[in-house]
Design an enzyme around this catalytic site. Structure first.
Site, PDB file in Angstrom:
ATOM      1  N   LYS A 345       0.884  -1.148   0.184  1.00  0.00           N
ATOM      2  CA  LYS A 345       0.049  -0.182   0.029  1.00  0.00           C
ATOM      3  C   LYS A 345       0.715   1.110   0.024  1.00  0.00           C
ATOM      4  O   LYS A 345       1.592   1.172   0.961  1.00  0.00           O
ATOM      5  CB  LYS A 345      -0.768  -0.121   1.214  1.00  0.00           C
ATOM      6  CG  LYS A 345      -1.891   1.193   1.216  1.00  0.00           C
ATOM      7  CD  LYS A 345      -2.657   1.047   2.585  1.00  0.00           C
ATOM      8  CE  LYS A 345      -3.254   2.307   2.871  1.00  0.00           C
ATOM      9  NZ  LYS A 345      -4.325   2.463   4.062  1.00  0.00           N
ATOM     10  N   ASP A 350      -2.624  10.499   3.757  1.00  0.00           N
ATOM     11  CA  ASP A 350      -4.365   9.806   3.625  1.00  0.00           C
ATOM     12  C   ASP A 350      -4.874  10.955   4.839  1.00  0.00           C
ATOM     13  O   ASP A 350      -4.925  10.764   6.092  1.00  0.00           O
ATOM     14  CB  ASP A 350      -4.352   8.455   4.467  1.00  0.00           C
ATOM     15  CG  ASP A 350      -5.922   7.965   4.567  1.00  0.00           C
ATOM     16  OD1 ASP A 350      -6.681   8.518   4.006  1.00  0.00           O
ATOM     17  OD2 ASP A 350      -6.114   7.016   5.354  1.00  0.00           O
ATOM     18  N   LYS A 357     -10.469  12.301   8.756  1.00  0.00           N
ATOM     19  CA  LYS A 357     -10.006  11.856  10.087  1.00  0.00           C
ATOM     20  C   LYS A 357     -10.360  12.633  10.972  1.00  0.00           C
ATOM     21  O   LYS A 357      -9.685  13.838  10.661  1.00  0.00           O
ATOM     22  CB  LYS A 357      -8.760  11.189   9.967  1.00  0.00           C
ATOM     23  CG  LYS A 357      -8.266  10.227   8.980  1.00  0.00           C
ATOM     24  CD  LYS A 357      -6.796   9.623   8.886  1.00  0.00           C
ATOM     25  CE  LYS A 357      -6.487   8.599   7.944  1.00  0.00           C
ATOM     26  NZ  LYS A 357      -7.345   7.336   8.302  1.00  0.00           N
ATOM     27  N   ASP A 370       1.266   5.956   6.060  1.00  0.00           N
ATOM     28  CA  ASP A 370       0.065   4.992   5.479  1.00  0.00           C
ATOM     29  C   ASP A 370       0.866   4.263   4.187  1.00  0.00           C
ATOM     30  O   ASP A 370      -0.071   3.572   3.242  1.00  0.00           O
ATOM     31  CB  ASP A 370      -1.168   5.956   4.954  1.00  0.00           C
ATOM     32  CG  ASP A 370      -2.520   4.900   5.035  1.00  0.00           C
ATOM     33  OD1 ASP A 370      -2.243   3.737   5.583  1.00  0.00           O
ATOM     34  OD2 ASP A 370      -3.246   5.497   4.436  1.00  0.00           O
ATOM     35  N   ASP A 430     -12.449   7.008   3.742  1.00  0.00           N
ATOM     36  CA  ASP A 430     -11.529   6.773   4.481  1.00  0.00           C
ATOM     37  C   ASP A 430     -10.920   4.991   4.500  1.00  0.00           C
ATOM     38  O   ASP A 430     -10.006   4.776   5.105  1.00  0.00           O
ATOM     39  CB  ASP A 430     -11.484   7.115   5.829  1.00  0.00           C
ATOM     40  CG  ASP A 430     -10.199   7.120   6.783  1.00  0.00           C
ATOM     41  OD1 ASP A 430      -9.054   7.211   6.054  1.00  0.00           O
ATOM     42  OD2 ASP A 430     -10.196   7.035   8.013  1.00  0.00           O
ATOM     43  N   GLU A 432      -9.582   3.623   1.822  1.00  0.00           N
ATOM     44  CA  GLU A 432      -8.969   3.989   0.400  1.00  0.00           C
ATOM     45  C   GLU A 432      -8.047   3.099   0.155  1.00  0.00           C
ATOM     46  O   GLU A 432      -7.731   2.652  -0.898  1.00  0.00           O
ATOM     47  CB  GLU A 432      -8.495   5.357   0.477  1.00  0.00           C
ATOM     48  CG  GLU A 432      -7.223   5.629   1.097  1.00  0.00           C
ATOM     49  CD  GLU A 432      -7.069   5.334   2.391  1.00  0.00           C
ATOM     50  OE1 GLU A 432      -5.758   4.823   2.680  1.00  0.00           O
ATOM     51  OE2 GLU A 432      -7.933   5.398   3.293  1.00  0.00           O
ATOM     52  N   ARG A 434      -7.602  -0.277   0.513  1.00  0.00           N
ATOM     53  CA  ARG A 434      -8.063  -1.309  -0.276  1.00  0.00           C
ATOM     54  C   ARG A 434      -8.514  -1.141  -1.497  1.00  0.00           C
ATOM     55  O   ARG A 434      -8.474  -2.038  -2.533  1.00  0.00           O
ATOM     56  CB  ARG A 434      -9.078  -2.089   0.312  1.00  0.00           C
ATOM     57  CG  ARG A 434     -10.452  -1.276   0.659  1.00  0.00           C
ATOM     58  CD  ARG A 434     -11.240  -1.586   1.615  1.00  0.00           C
ATOM     59  NE  ARG A 434     -10.901  -1.258   3.009  1.00  0.00           N
ATOM     60  CZ  ARG A 434     -11.456  -1.561   4.334  1.00  0.00           C
ATOM     61  NH1 ARG A 434     -12.565  -2.101   4.279  1.00  0.00           N
ATOM     62  NH2 ARG A 434     -10.778  -1.114   5.207  1.00  0.00           N
TER      63      ARG A 434
END
Length: 577
Positions: A345, A350, A357, A370, A430, A432, A434
């Site tokens: 990933k 993010d 968030k 992230d 959020d 995202e 995946r």
């Protein structure tokens, strides 16, 4: 005996030298020496090359990493009496059993007994007064007269010392003691090494060296001032010498260089490490080891041609364009027997998107980490570029982008289409990671690989389930689980296999599309893994590693480099080396 001179340098322009490490054998009368040389240079991405970079400079400042003076640590494997060693710190790893005393409060362990006799019983006396029993994470460093060393350190290994984690922790503890004392040379030994096999001694020395190197290392690129480490040399006593140890320590150097690269990628702030810069660093790794690595970087238009709607949906709001990274390792000679893929990933930041968030514990200030999965994949690529295993082809894949907020951004309720034609209703922007991994996994399968391991800082649910030190493993393949868990044990990294409960997929069904991208709070790590499973060919063995917890050390406020050692071990298990 032969001396090994090894350059330990990160490939990163954030971090490093552009020259590859080299192994030079020279006939000397001394004991074998392994020298690790760290070279660190500042990041210099091309100004004005992309509008996104110009924008970042205009709004976020001209932050650049500092120029760091390179430094070296030399490792020597020796077989000498501990009382004869002269230097700043003599550190002895002890188990709880080693600390046992007789009725006269004297050590029963022969090595500790000999050291204590040289010190007139002070070592036993102080260990009793400080209640030092050899438990894991216990340590005491004493400045005592009577030996050639200025200080003696006892480092607890716990009840059983025979683990990579324990020996690596020993090295880390010695590094911490060396920093505190500004020691320039230290020696490390075990109170009980007689029962270890030759192979165990080699692995033990490797783990100690790894822990010391990574423990002494500090990422000071973004500090206005920093001290240069004082430690110059480390003697590992009583664990043998010879070519097998030299080979293992060279392997340790290669893996450590990959781990340091991974740490520095994760530590770098999002205004420095954009998706484009991450792609540049991947390309530099390939150019450094061009005999075995090649790079393909796809831009937005190329991703559109491949119909990567799920990935591009996440990237749509950011001024920094996405870059799809594909490195390919092929052995320098011989046939390829196994094809593997490592997918990471790569969210360089993010925000959560429109599901931004917010609130305590959302960790938005840490969302530079992230891309920890991509750091693990690229760190492994760097290490494997040096190790050059035979018989295995490895694809390193990262769908790099940012998840931001703008008028062009993906909205809750939008439907995106992945490159295999499956449609996804985005009920949470959020969730995202995946969505980016979906297209990355499809791309990996299209490379004709037999096995895929993906790594992602995917869910807070996995941190709740397993805490900050253990990554969750999800796979329908018992065979692949055995391989990777075995590799993680050898690497000293903690993985725990979690269930892929198919009945939970009911919560992921959409009323208007093939699926939604999140199923709610309950079993969130499981439903995330089930989502990824939809994009993997059934003929391919696949594992998902949720590393949201162990990617970051909250106490040290820095990246851990988690996953790199395990990935390298796993690839070697699939090689014919």
């Amino acid at each position: 005996m032969a001396a090994i001179v090894v350059s330990l340098a990160s490939s990163l322009s954030l971090v490093a030298s552009t020259s590859s490490s080299s192994l030079v054998f020279t006939k000397l009368r001394s004991t074998p020496v392994l020298r690790f040389s760290f070279a660190v240079t500042p990041l210099c991405f091309p100004r004005g090359k992309r509008m996104a970079h110009a924008l970042a400079q205009a709004t976020l400042g001209l932050t650049q990493p500092a120029q760091i003076e390179p430094y070296k640590i030399s490792f020597a494997a020796k077989e000498i009496d501990l009382v004869e060693w002269k230097g700043d710190i003599l550190a002895v790893g002890v188990t709880e059993k080693d600390m046992a005393k007789d009725g006269n409060s004297k050590f029963q362990n022969s090595i500790l007994k000999k050291l204590d006799a040289q010190l007139g019983g002070l070592l036993a006396e102080v260990s009793s007064e400080e209640d030092f029993t050899g438990k894991a994470s216990q340590s005491t460093v004493l400045r005592l007269p009577g030996l050639g060393s200025k200080r003696i350190g006892l480092i607890g290994l716990g009840q059983c010392e025979s683990s990579t984690v324990a020996y690596r922790s020993l090295g880390e503890a010695v590094a911490a003691a060396a920093k505190a004392a500004q020691a320039s040379n230290v020696a490390i030994a075990l109170a009980s090494s007689e029962g270890l096999s030759a192979e165990s001694k080699v692995n033990t020395a490797s783990a100690i060296a790894s822990g010391t190197v990574l423990g002494i290392y500090e990422d000071n690129r973004f500090r206005s001032e920093s001290k240069k480490p004082a430690l110059k040399s480390v003697d590992i006593i009583g664990l043998g010498t010879g070519p097998e140890l030299e080979k293992k320590l060279k392997y340790t150097e290669d893996v450590c260089s990959g781990i340091i690269l991974g740490k520095e990628l994760v530590n770098a702030p999002a205004n420095v490490l954009t998706p484009g810069v991450l792609a540049e660093e991947a390309s530099k790794i390939a150019s450094m080891y061009s005999d075995v690595l090649s790079a393909t970087i796809l831009d937005v238009e190329q991703c559109k041609k491949l119909k990567m709607g799920s990935y591009l949906g996440v990237a749509a709001a950011s001024e920094n364009p996405p870059h799809f990274i594909h490195l390919c390792y092929k052995p320098p000679s011989g046939p390829v027997k196994t094809k593997l893929a490592l997918v990471g990933k790569g969210l360089t930041f993010d925000s959560g998107g429109y599901n931004i968030k917010t609130g305590a514990g959302c960790l938005i200030e840490l969302m530079k980490f992230d891309m920890g999965g991509s750091a693990a994949v690229l760190g492994a690529a760097k290490a494997l570029g040096q190790i050059k295993p035979a018989g295995v082809e490895v694809h390193f894949i990262v769908a790099a982008c940012e998840n931001m907020i703008s008028g062009t951004g993906m909205r809750p309720g939008d439907i995106v289409t992945a490159s295999n034609g499956k449609t996804i209703e985005v009920n949470n922007t959020d969730a995202e990671g995946r969505l980016t991994l979906a297209d990355a996994l499809i791309y990996a399968c299209n490379q004709g690989v037999e096995k895929i391991v993906d790594l992602a800082t995917l869910t807070g649910a996995c941190i709740v389930a397993l805490g900050p030190s253990i990554a969750g493993v999800f796979t329908p393949s018992d065979e692949l689980a055995k391989e990777v868990l075995g590799a993680s044990e050898a690497a000293g990294e903690k993985l725990w296999r979690m269930p892929l409960e198919e009945s939970y997929w009911e919560s992921m069904k959409s009323g208007v599309a093939d699926m939604v991208n999140t199923g709610g709070r309950q079993g969130g790590a499981i439903t995330a893994a089930l989502f990824l499973k939809q994009f993997v060919d059934e003929k391919v063995q696949w594992m998902h590693i949720d590393m949201a917890g162990p990617v970051w050390n909250d106490k040290k406020k820095a990246a851990t480099g988690f996953g790199i050692s395990t990935l390298v071990e796993w690839v070697l298990k699939n090689s014919s080396s």
